[in-house]
Design a protein around this motif. Structure first.
Motif, PDB file in Angstrom:
ATOM      1  N   GLN A  71      22.394   6.673  -6.013  1.00 45.31           N
ATOM      2  CA  GLN A  71      23.063   6.745  -4.714  1.00 45.31           C
ATOM      3  C   GLN A  71      23.362   5.361  -4.172  1.00 45.31           C
ATOM      4  OE1 GLN A  71      20.388   9.078  -5.286  1.00 45.31           O
ATOM      5  NE2 GLN A  71      22.133  10.279  -5.959  1.00 45.31           N
ATOM      6  N   ARG A  72      23.689   4.457  -5.076  1.00 41.64           N
ATOM      7  CA  ARG A  72      24.099   3.097  -4.723  1.00 41.64           C
ATOM      8  C   ARG A  72      25.194   2.670  -5.677  1.00 41.64           C
ATOM      9  NH1 ARG A  72      19.401  -1.247  -3.891  1.00 41.64           N
ATOM     10  NH2 ARG A  72      21.267  -2.506  -3.730  1.00 41.64           N
ATOM     11  N   ASP A  73      26.156   1.942  -5.174  1.00 36.13           N
ATOM     12  CA  ASP A  73      27.176   1.368  -6.044  1.00 36.13           C
ATOM     13  C   ASP A  73      27.634   0.012  -5.524  1.00 36.13           C
ATOM     14  OD1 ASP A  73      28.625   2.176  -3.868  1.00 36.13           O
ATOM     15  OD2 ASP A  73      30.144   3.253  -4.998  1.00 36.13           O
ATOM     16  N   ASP A  74      26.718  -0.679  -4.863  1.00 33.19           N
ATOM     17  CA  ASP A  74      27.046  -1.986  -4.304  1.00 33.19           C
ATOM     18  C   ASP A  74      26.982  -3.064  -5.392  1.00 33.19           C
ATOM     19  OD1 ASP A  74      24.075  -3.235  -3.972  1.00 33.19           O
ATOM     20  OD2 ASP A  74      24.097  -1.082  -3.512  1.00 33.19           O
ATOM     21  N   ASP A  75      27.392  -4.264  -5.042  1.00 36.74           N
ATOM     22  CA  ASP A  75      27.462  -5.363  -6.003  1.00 36.74           C
ATOM     23  C   ASP A  75      26.112  -5.699  -6.616  1.00 36.74           C
ATOM     24  OD1 ASP A  75      30.169  -5.581  -5.627  1.00 36.74           O
ATOM     25  OD2 ASP A  75      30.023  -7.233  -4.186  1.00 36.74           O
ATOM     26  N   SER A  76      25.039  -5.703  -5.829  1.00 40.10           N
ATOM     27  CA  SER A  76      23.734  -6.066  -6.376  1.00 40.10           C
ATOM     28  C   SER A  76      23.229  -5.021  -7.367  1.00 40.10           C
ATOM     29  CB  SER A  76      22.713  -6.297  -5.257  1.00 40.10           C
ATOM     30  OG  SER A  76      22.537  -5.130  -4.491  1.00 40.10           O
ATOM     31  N   ALA A  77      23.520  -3.756  -7.127  1.00 36.37           N
ATOM     32  CA  ALA A  77      23.131  -2.703  -8.069  1.00 36.37           C
ATOM     33  C   ALA A  77      23.917  -2.832  -9.362  1.00 36.37           C
ATOM     34  CB  ALA A  77      23.348  -1.329  -7.449  1.00 36.37           C
ATOM     35  N   GLU A  78      25.212  -3.115  -9.248  1.00 41.64           N
ATOM     36  CA  GLU A  78      26.041  -3.269 -10.438  1.00 41.64           C
ATOM     37  C   GLU A  78      25.623  -4.499 -11.248  1.00 41.64           C
ATOM     38  OE1 GLU A  78      30.690  -3.339 -11.791  1.00 41.64           O
ATOM     39  OE2 GLU A  78      30.210  -2.999  -9.698  1.00 41.64           O
ATOM     40  N   GLU A  79      25.322  -5.582 -10.570  1.00 38.58           N
ATOM     41  CA  GLU A  79      24.876  -6.787 -11.266  1.00 38.58           C
ATOM     42  C   GLU A  79      23.571  -6.529 -12.013  1.00 38.58           C
ATOM     43  OE1 GLU A  79      23.652 -11.433 -10.393  1.00 38.58           O
ATOM     44  OE2 GLU A  79      24.525 -10.238  -8.792  1.00 38.58           O
ATOM     45  N   ALA A  80      22.632  -5.819 -11.386  1.00 36.93           N
ATOM     46  CA  ALA A  80      21.368  -5.498 -12.043  1.00 36.93           C
ATOM     47  C   ALA A  80      21.593  -4.624 -13.272  1.00 36.93           C
ATOM     48  CB  ALA A  80      20.429  -4.806 -11.049  1.00 36.93           C
ATOM     49  N   LEU A  81      22.541  -3.695 -13.193  1.00 39.77           N
ATOM     50  CA  LEU A  81      22.862  -2.852 -14.338  1.00 39.77           C
ATOM     51  C   LEU A  81      23.392  -3.683 -15.507  1.00 39.77           C
ATOM     52  CD1 LEU A  81      23.243   0.153 -15.347  1.00 39.77           C
ATOM     53  CD2 LEU A  81      25.631  -0.194 -14.735  1.00 39.77           C
ATOM     54  N   TRP A  82      24.301  -4.626 -15.227  1.00 40.49           N
ATOM     55  CA  TRP A  82      24.869  -5.462 -16.294  1.00 40.49           C
ATOM     56  C   TRP A  82      23.824  -6.388 -16.898  1.00 40.49           C
ATOM     57  CZ3 TRP A  82      28.875  -3.700 -18.483  1.00 40.49           C
ATOM     58  CH2 TRP A  82      29.878  -3.065 -17.769  1.00 40.49           C
ATOM     59  N   VAL A  83      22.878  -6.861 -16.094  1.00 35.00           N
ATOM     60  CA  VAL A  83      21.816  -7.724 -16.625  1.00 35.00           C
ATOM     61  C   VAL A  83      20.956  -6.942 -17.615  1.00 35.00           C
ATOM     62  CG1 VAL A  83      19.684  -8.931 -15.989  1.00 35.00           C
ATOM     63  CG2 VAL A  83      21.771  -9.314 -14.680  1.00 35.00           C
ATOM     64  N   LEU A  84      20.657  -5.691 -17.286  1.00 34.52           N
ATOM     65  CA  LEU A  84      19.828  -4.864 -18.161  1.00 34.52           C
ATOM     66  C   LEU A  84      20.580  -4.331 -19.377  1.00 34.52           C
ATOM     67  CD1 LEU A  84      17.897  -2.818 -15.469  1.00 34.52           C
ATOM     68  CD2 LEU A  84      16.993  -4.639 -16.920  1.00 34.52           C
ATOM     69  N   ASN A  85      21.891  -4.247 -19.293  1.00 35.97           N
ATOM     70  CA  ASN A  85      22.716  -3.670 -20.361  1.00 35.97           C
ATOM     71  C   ASN A  85      23.914  -4.567 -20.657  1.00 35.97           C
ATOM     72  OD1 ASN A  85      21.467  -0.779 -20.446  1.00 35.97           O
ATOM     73  ND2 ASN A  85      21.838  -1.203 -18.290  1.00 35.97           N
ATOM     74  N   PRO A  86      23.687  -5.756 -21.218  1.00 38.63           N
ATOM     75  CA  PRO A  86      24.794  -6.703 -21.401  1.00 38.63           C
ATOM     76  C   PRO A  86      25.851  -6.230 -22.405  1.00 38.63           C
ATOM     77  CG  PRO A  86      22.809  -7.511 -22.471  1.00 38.63           C
ATOM     78  CD  PRO A  86      22.417  -6.295 -21.676  1.00 38.63           C
ATOM     79  N   ASP A  87      25.543  -5.298 -23.286  1.00 36.50           N
ATOM     80  CA  ASP A  87      26.498  -4.848 -24.298  1.00 36.50           C
ATOM     81  C   ASP A  87      27.376  -3.682 -23.845  1.00 36.50           C
ATOM     82  OD1 ASP A  87      25.479  -6.772 -26.001  1.00 36.50           O
ATOM     83  OD2 ASP A  87      23.976  -5.418 -26.832  1.00 36.50           O
ATOM     84  N   LEU A  88      27.182  -3.194 -22.638  1.00 32.24           N
ATOM     85  CA  LEU A  88      27.971  -2.051 -22.167  1.00 32.24           C
ATOM     86  C   LEU A  88      29.463  -2.354 -22.083  1.00 32.24           C
ATOM     87  CD1 LEU A  88      25.943  -0.301 -19.329  1.00 32.24           C
ATOM     88  CD2 LEU A  88      26.403   0.514 -21.631  1.00 32.24           C
ATOM     89  N   ALA A  89      29.809  -3.574 -21.792  1.00 24.76           N
ATOM     90  CA  ALA A  89      31.221  -3.932 -21.637  1.00 24.76           C
ATOM     91  C   ALA A  89      32.000  -3.705 -22.925  1.00 24.76           C
ATOM     92  CB  ALA A  89      31.347  -5.376 -21.190  1.00 24.76           C
ATOM     93  N   ALA A  90      31.340  -3.771 -24.043  1.00 24.58           N
ATOM     94  CA  ALA A  90      32.015  -3.578 -25.330  1.00 24.58           C
ATOM     95  C   ALA A  90      32.538  -2.154 -25.492  1.00 24.58           C
ATOM     96  CB  ALA A  90      31.063  -3.906 -26.473  1.00 24.58           C
ATOM     97  N   TYR A  91      31.983  -1.199 -24.753  1.00 20.76           N
ATOM     98  CA  TYR A  91      32.405   0.195 -24.860  1.00 20.76           C
ATOM     99  C   TYR A  91      33.640   0.508 -24.025  1.00 20.76           C
ATOM    100  CZ  TYR A  91      27.989   1.040 -27.185  1.00 20.76           C
ATOM    101  OH  TYR A  91      26.956   1.000 -28.067  1.00 20.76           O
ATOM    102  N   GLY A  92      34.005  -0.353 -23.111  1.00 18.70           N
ATOM    103  CA  GLY A  92      35.162  -0.092 -22.259  1.00 18.70           C
ATOM    104  C   GLY A  92      34.809   0.845 -21.117  1.00 18.70           C
TER     105      GLY A  92
END
Length: 60
Positions: A10-31
């Motif tokens: 129930q959050r979609d702010d910048d800090s939540a998104e940044e934390a997600l990318w830090v924990l999952n750096p390879d997600l961007a490869a999936y598009g």
């Protein structure tokens, strides 16, 4: 990613998104579409407290 964050945390702010990318750096490869069965580590975040907003009208 915002939809995943909102659905699960129930959050979609910048800090939540940044934390997600830090924990999952390879997600961007999936598009924009993640494959079925992909494991995503969600960040452990505090729920944001809703801030009281003062309603202001054009006549105030």
């Amino acid at each position: 990613m915002n939809r995943l964050l909102w659905r699960e945390l129930q959050r979609d702010d910048d800090s939540a998104e940044e934390a997600l990318w830090v924990l999952n750096p390879d997600l961007a490869a999936y598009g924009p579409l993640l494959p079925s069965g992909l494991r995503v580590v969600l960040p452990d975040l505090e729920q944001r407290r809703s801030q009281a907003r003062q309603v202001v009208t054009a006549w105030d």
